[in-house]
Scaffold this active site. Structure first.
Site, PDB file in Angstrom:
ATOM      1  N   LYS A   1      32.525  79.360 -28.962  1.00  0.00           N
ATOM      2  CA  LYS A   1      31.726  79.835 -30.087  1.00  0.00           C
ATOM      3  C   LYS A   1      32.558  79.961 -31.356  1.00  0.00           C
ATOM      4  O   LYS A   1      32.104  79.664 -32.446  1.00  0.00           O
ATOM      5  CB  LYS A   1      31.124  81.188 -29.735  1.00  0.00           C
TER       6      LYS A   1
ATOM      7  N   GLU B   1      24.669  69.963 -27.480  1.00  0.00           N
ATOM      8  CA  GLU B   1      25.502  71.078 -27.042  1.00  0.00           C
ATOM      9  C   GLU B   1      25.079  71.629 -25.694  1.00  0.00           C
ATOM     10  O   GLU B   1      25.912  71.933 -24.863  1.00  0.00           O
ATOM     11  CB  GLU B   1      25.416  72.230 -28.058  1.00  0.00           C
TER      12      GLU B   1
ATOM     13  N   HIS C   1      18.167  51.397 -40.798  1.00  0.00           N
ATOM     14  CA  HIS C   1      19.460  50.739 -40.992  1.00  0.00           C
ATOM     15  C   HIS C   1      20.359  50.901 -39.767  1.00  0.00           C
ATOM     16  O   HIS C   1      21.548  51.125 -39.902  1.00  0.00           O
ATOM     17  CB  HIS C   1      20.141  51.293 -42.241  1.00  0.00           C
TER      18      HIS C   1
ATOM     19  N   CYS D   1      39.516  81.302 -27.178  1.00  0.00           N
ATOM     20  CA  CYS D   1      40.229  82.236 -26.328  1.00  0.00           C
ATOM     21  C   CYS D   1      39.864  83.661 -26.746  1.00  0.00           C
ATOM     22  O   CYS D   1      39.802  83.977 -27.922  1.00  0.00           O
ATOM     23  CB  CYS D   1      41.743  82.096 -26.384  1.00  0.00           C
TER      24      CYS D   1
ATOM     25  N   ASN E   1      46.013  83.698 -28.323  1.00  0.00           N
ATOM     26  CA  ASN E   1      44.892  82.927 -28.853  1.00  0.00           C
ATOM     27  C   ASN E   1      45.403  82.192 -30.085  1.00  0.00           C
ATOM     28  O   ASN E   1      45.797  82.828 -31.055  1.00  0.00           O
ATOM     29  CB  ASN E   1      43.743  83.887 -29.227  1.00  0.00           C
ATOM     30  N   GLY E   2      45.417  80.863 -30.018  1.00  0.00           N
ATOM     31  CA  GLY E   2      45.901  80.097 -31.172  1.00  0.00           C
ATOM     32  C   GLY E   2      46.704  78.902 -30.701  1.00  0.00           C
ATOM     33  O   GLY E   2      46.624  78.492 -29.538  1.00  0.00           O
TER      34      GLY E   2
ATOM     35  N   TRP F   1      40.281  78.880 -23.740  1.00  0.00           N
ATOM     36  CA  TRP F   1      39.737  77.563 -24.127  1.00  0.00           C
ATOM     37  C   TRP F   1      40.966  76.689 -24.326  1.00  0.00           C
ATOM     38  O   TRP F   1      41.739  76.892 -25.261  1.00  0.00           O
ATOM     39  CB  TRP F   1      38.930  77.694 -25.412  1.00  0.00           C
TER      40      TRP F   1
ATOM     41  N   GLU G   1      20.600  69.299 -37.097  1.00  0.00           N
ATOM     42  CA  GLU G   1      20.787  70.518 -36.302  1.00  0.00           C
ATOM     43  C   GLU G   1      20.077  70.394 -34.951  1.00  0.00           C
ATOM     44  O   GLU G   1      20.601  70.821 -33.925  1.00  0.00           O
ATOM     45  CB  GLU G   1      20.285  71.725 -37.114  1.00  0.00           C
TER      46      GLU G   1
ATOM     47  N   ARG H   1      34.070  82.826 -26.202  1.00  0.00           N
ATOM     48  CA  ARG H   1      35.184  82.253 -26.962  1.00  0.00           C
ATOM     49  C   ARG H   1      35.962  81.200 -26.165  1.00  0.00           C
ATOM     50  O   ARG H   1      36.861  80.565 -26.697  1.00  0.00           O
ATOM     51  CB  ARG H   1      36.159  83.367 -27.384  1.00  0.00           C
TER      52      ARG H   1
ATOM     53  N   LYS I   1      22.000  70.763 -31.430  1.00  0.00           N
ATOM     54  CA  LYS I   1      21.599  71.754 -30.413  1.00  0.00           C
ATOM     55  C   LYS I   1      21.393  71.081 -29.064  1.00  0.00           C
ATOM     56  O   LYS I   1      21.870  71.565 -28.040  1.00  0.00           O
ATOM     57  CB  LYS I   1      20.280  72.418 -30.783  1.00  0.00           C
TER      58      LYS I   1
HETATM   59  C1  G6P Z   1      31.499  76.246 -33.205  1.00  0.00           C
HETATM   60  C2  G6P Z   1      30.225  76.866 -32.687  1.00  0.00           C
HETATM   61  C3  G6P Z   1      29.051  76.497 -33.590  1.00  0.00           C
HETATM   62  C4  G6P Z   1      29.356  76.891 -35.021  1.00  0.00           C
HETATM   63  C5  G6P Z   1      30.677  76.309 -35.512  1.00  0.00           C
HETATM   64  C6  G6P Z   1      31.096  76.917 -36.844  1.00  0.00           C
HETATM   65  O1  G6P Z   1      31.424  74.872 -33.066  1.00  0.00           O
HETATM   66  O2  G6P Z   1      29.961  76.452 -31.363  1.00  0.00           O
HETATM   67  O3  G6P Z   1      27.886  77.151 -33.143  1.00  0.00           O
HETATM   68  O4  G6P Z   1      28.316  76.442 -35.851  1.00  0.00           O
HETATM   69  O5  G6P Z   1      31.727  76.594 -34.581  1.00  0.00           O
HETATM   70  O6  G6P Z   1      31.348  78.265 -36.627  1.00  0.00           O
HETATM   71  P1  G6P Z   1      31.184  79.411 -37.697  1.00  0.00           P
HETATM   72  O7  G6P Z   1      31.464  80.663 -36.933  1.00  0.00           O
HETATM   73  O8  G6P Z   1      32.201  79.154 -38.770  1.00  0.00           O
HETATM   74  O9  G6P Z   1      29.793  79.355 -38.210  1.00  0.00           O
END
Ligand code: G6P
Length: 612
Positions: free
Chosen positions: A607, A492, A508, A2, A100-101, A74, A485, A27, A489
Site C-alpha cells: 500500500k 491489482e 489506434h 515493510c 524499512n527502506g 515487502w 483507474e 505495507r 483496480k
Molecule cells: C501504491 C498503492 C496505490 C497508491 C500508490 C500511490 O501503489 O498500492 O494504491 O495509489 O501507491 O500511493 P499514495 O499513498 O502516494 O497515494
C-alpha cells in the site's frame, strides 16, 4: 513498504507486536518476524509468508519478553524467504535489527565487510547495515548508539530501523530517513511503528520522528537526537483517529468496507468546507494562499498510482474552471528529469499515505527550486503533509485495503473544491456554474449511496466475466482517467490484464484485440461526448466485443447497445468521475473475490511504496 513495530514497557511485548504487524500488513506481506529480548537472551523468530504464518509458527515458542521488535516485509534485496525475513542478527549475535527502506551503497559496504571476514546469512541490504554497525562498534569500542550514528552518516538510501541489543535490556534505538516512524507514548511504556495503527489502541499521544533523527526509547524515557548527537525536544501530538476506523467492522475485507464507507468519507471531506446554500467553499489551505494559487503561471501535479489518476481528473477540472495550465507528472519520472520549474509555478502533490518515496523526493526537488507545494494528503501528519507549504486533507480515514478506493474519491472531492475555490477568487467561473457545481457536489454522498445499493448487479456482472484474460476500459473527457483507474483496480486485485484508454484512441491500436472474448468497459455517462462514445461502442459491437457500460440513469441508447450495463444517477460531467469510479471498484472487488484472491493483500503489491 515493510511495516515495523517495537515495544518496550511492562506488558508482554509479543501480543502487542503481533497485533501491530497484522495492522501494518498492508505495507508488505511476503515474510514477517519478531525479535524478543529477556534476561540477556535475544530470540529471533521469522517466517516466509503472511503474518498468520508467523503466528502459527510461534505456537509453543518462548515469547516471554517485555521488549521486542517485529517486521512485515515487502522484498527489495533478496527473494521472500525465511532467511531474508527480518529481524536480522548481527554476526556476533548481540544485536537484532528491522529495517524499512533500501540501503543503496550496501554492495560496497558488504565488500569491505567480507574482506574483514564477515559472513552473511541473507541476501539483504539490512544485514549489511547491521554488520556495518557491529563492525564500527567493535573497532571504535563505542556504544551502540554511537556506532549507529557513525554508520548512518555513511550510508545512502532510505531507512527506518529499530535495533535492540542483548546487553541493553529495555532500550530500542530507532532512526529514520525517508521511511516513516511514529512513537506512541504510554505510561511507563513506548510503542514504535510505521504508522499509528498499531499504537492507537494503547495511546493517542504520539511523536512523529523526522528524517536524520535518532530515538533512544526506554519504558520511561524517550530521547530524540540528531545525527550530530544533539538532543531535540520531542513534539508530542494527539492522534485524531479511532480504533474502529482500522478494524473491519463486520465486513469480509477492508476493501469492501472502504468502498461502502464512501458516502460518509466524502461527506466528511465536504463537511465544514462546502455550504451550497450559502454558496461557500471554505478551505483554509487555499484561502490563506490564494495569491500563490490564483496567480500560478502553471500547476504541476505530482503523484503515483491511483493518486496520479486523481491528478489527471484534476488537470481537466482546473484547466476548465481556473484557466491555469496544468501538467500531471509521475513522481518517479519528475524526480530524475531536469524539470523546468519557474517562480510562480505551484506543485500539487497528491498522496493517500503521504509516504510514497518517489513523491517525497520529487517534492523536495521542486521545493529546492522554489516551487510552492500544496498537498492533498489522506494520512494526517505524514511526510508529504509536512513537506507541503499548504494543503487540504482528504479526511477519508485510514485506508487499509491495498487497492485505493475511498482515498481516490476523497482526493477528487478535495481537488474539485480547490478548483472551485480558486476559480471563484479568480473570477474564472460564472456565479451560476459555481452554484450549480456546489449543489451537485453536496449531493454526491447521497448519489454514491444509491450506487452502492445496487452493488449486487456488479457482482452478477463480475461472475459472468471473471474468466476473461483481458479487459479494456474506455472513457472520454473527465471519464478517461476513470478508465485508467478501472483498469488499474482490476489488474491489482484480480490479476487480469487490463488496459485503460481514451475511447477514441482505441482505434489506434487496442481495437486489434477486440473479439468475442474481450470485455470492454465503457464509462459512457451523459456528457458532451456522449454521442461520440456511443459511436465507439458501436465500433466495438461491430467487432463482437462484449460491452459492459456505466451509464446515466434513463439512457436507453447506451443500454441497448451494451451486453451489460450499470446505471448511475445523473450529475455534472465534472463531478461524474466521483460516481463512475465506484461501480468499477465494485466490479474489480467482485471479480477478485470470485477468483479467490486475497483482495486486501494482492500479490507483489504494497500500500505504501516507501522505496523508489
Ligand atoms: C501504491 C498503492 C496505490 C497508491 C500508490 C500511490 O501503489 O498500492 O494504491 O495509489 O501507491 O500511493 P499514495 O499513498 O502516494 O497515494
Amino acid at each position: 513498504m515493510c511495516g515495523i513495530v517495537g515495544y518496550t514497557g511492562s506488558r508482554q511485548a509479543y501480543p502487542v507486536i503481533l497485533k501491530g504487524l497484522k495492522r501494518l500488513e498492508y505495507r508488505g506481506y511476503d515474510s514477517s518476524g519478531v525479535a524478543l529480548l529477556k534476561n540477556g537472551e535475544l530470540n529471533v523468530y521469522k517466517k516466509k509468508g503472511k503474518v498468520a504464518e508467523l503466528e502459527e509458527f510461534m505456537i509453543g515458542k518462548n515469547i516471554d519478553a517485555q521488549i521486542g521488535i517485529g517486521h512485515t516485509r515487502w522484498a527489495t534485496h533478496g527473494e521472500p524467504s525465511d532467511r531474508n525475513a527480518h529481524p536480522h542478527h548481527s554476526a556476533n549475535g548481540k544485536i537484532a535489527m528491522i529495517h524499512n527502506g533500501i540501503i543503496e551503497n550496501y554492495a560496497l559496504i558488504k565488500q569491505d565487510l567480507v574482506k574483514k571476514g564477515y559472513q552473511f546469512t541473507s541476501d539483504t541490504d539490512t544485514e549489511v547495515l547491521l554488520n556495518f554497525i557491529e563492525d564500527i562498534q567493535t573497532n571504535n569500542a563505542c556504544s551502540l548508539e554511537e556506532a549507529i550514528r557513525i554508520a548512518l552518516k555513511r550510508v545512502t538510501g532510505a531507512y527506518c530501523i529499530l535495533i535492540i541489543e542483548k546487553d541493553n535490556p529495555d532500550t530500542i534505538i530507532a532512526a529514520r530517513k525517508g521511511s516513516p516512524l511514529v512513537i506512541g507514548i504510554g505510561k511507563g511504556e513506548h510503542f514504535l511503528a510505521s504508522d499509528a495503527s498499531p499504537i492507537i489502541e494503547y495511546t493517542k499521544e504520539v511523536v512523529y520522528v523526522n528524517d536524520y533523527e535518532l530515538a533512544i526509547v526506554k519504558p520511561d524515557e524517550l530521547i530524540l537526537k540528531n545525527l550530530g548527537n544533539e538532543k531535540i525536544t520531542p513534539y508530542v501530538t494527539k492522534l485524531d483517529m479511532e480504533l474502529a476506523a482500522i478494524e473491519k467492522g463486520g465486513y469480509e475485507h477492508f476493501m469492501i468496507k472502504e468502498i461502502f464507507e464512501q458516502p460518509s468519507t466524502i461527506f466528511d471531506c465536504l463537511r465544514g468546507r462546502l455550504d451550497a446554500k450559502e454558496g461557500l467553499i471554505k478551505m483554509s489551505g487555499v484561502d490563506e494562499n490564494i495569491e500563490h494559487l490564483m496567480n500560478a503561471n502553471r500547476i504541476i501535479i505530482i503523484a503515483c498510482g491511483t493518486s496520479w489518476h486523481a491528478g489527471l481528473v484534476a488537470e481537466y477540472i482546473i484547466e476548465e474552471l481556473c484557466r491555469i495550465p496544468v501538467e500531471v507528472e509521475y513522481a518517479s519520472e519528475f524526480r530524475y528529469r531536469n524539470p523546468i520549474i519557474n517562480k510562480g509555478d505551484v506543485i500539487i502533490a497528491i498522496s493517500q499515505s503521504g509516504e510514497t518515496a518517489d513523491t517525497i523526493v520529487a517534492l523536495e526537488k521542486a521545493k529546492d527550486n522554489g516551487a510552492f507545494i500544496f498537498g492533498v494528503v489522506n494520512a494526517v501528519g505524514s511526510s508529504i503533509a509536512r513537506i507541503s507549504n499548504a494543503g487540504a486533507y482528504t479526511h477519508a480515514g485510514p485506508e487499509i485495503g491495498v487497492a485505493s478506493t475511498k482515498a481516490f474519491t476523497g482526493q477528487l472531492a478535495v481537488l474539485m473544491m480547490v478548483a472551485l475555490d480558486i476559480a471563484k477568487h479568480k473570477g474564472s467561473i460564472t456565479e451560476e456554474k459555481y452554484a450549480e457545481l456546489l449543489n451537485e457536489l453536496e449531493s454526491v454522498p447521497e448519489k454514491v449511496d444509491a450506487i452502492l445499493k445496487n452493488a449486487d448487479q456488479l457482482k452478477a456482472i463480475a461472475e459472468k466475466y471473471k474468466s476473461a484474460s483481458d479487459f479494456l476500459f474506455l472513457g472520454r473527457g473527465y471519464n478517461f482517467p476513470v478508465a485508467l483507474e478501472g483498469a488499474l483496480k482490476l489488474k491489482e486485485i484480480s490479476y487480469i490484464h487490463a488496459e485503460g484508454y481514451p475511447a477514441a484512441e482505441m482505434k489506434h491500436g487496442p481495437i486489434a484485440l477486440v473479439d468475442e472474448n474481450l470485455p470492454v468497459v465503457f464509462i459512457a455517462t451523459k456528457d458532451l461526448y456522449h454521442e461520440k462514445i456511443i459511436s465507439n461502442m458501436q465500433e466495438i459491437k461491430a467487432r463482437k466485443g462484449k460491452i459492459i457500460s456505466i451509464i446515466t440513469e434513463g439512457d436507453n441508447v447506451s443500454s441497448e447497445i451494451s451486453n451489460d450495463y450499470f446505471c448511475i444517477p445523473a450529475t455534472d460531467e465534472l463531478i461524474a468521475p466521483i460516481l463512475t469510479v465506484i461501480p468499477l471498484q465494485l466490479l474489480s472487488y467482485y471479480v477478485g473475490i470470485a477468483k479467490g484472491i486475497d483482495v486486501d493483500k494482492p500479490r507483489n503489491l504494497a500500500k505504501s511504496v516507501t522505496v523508489e
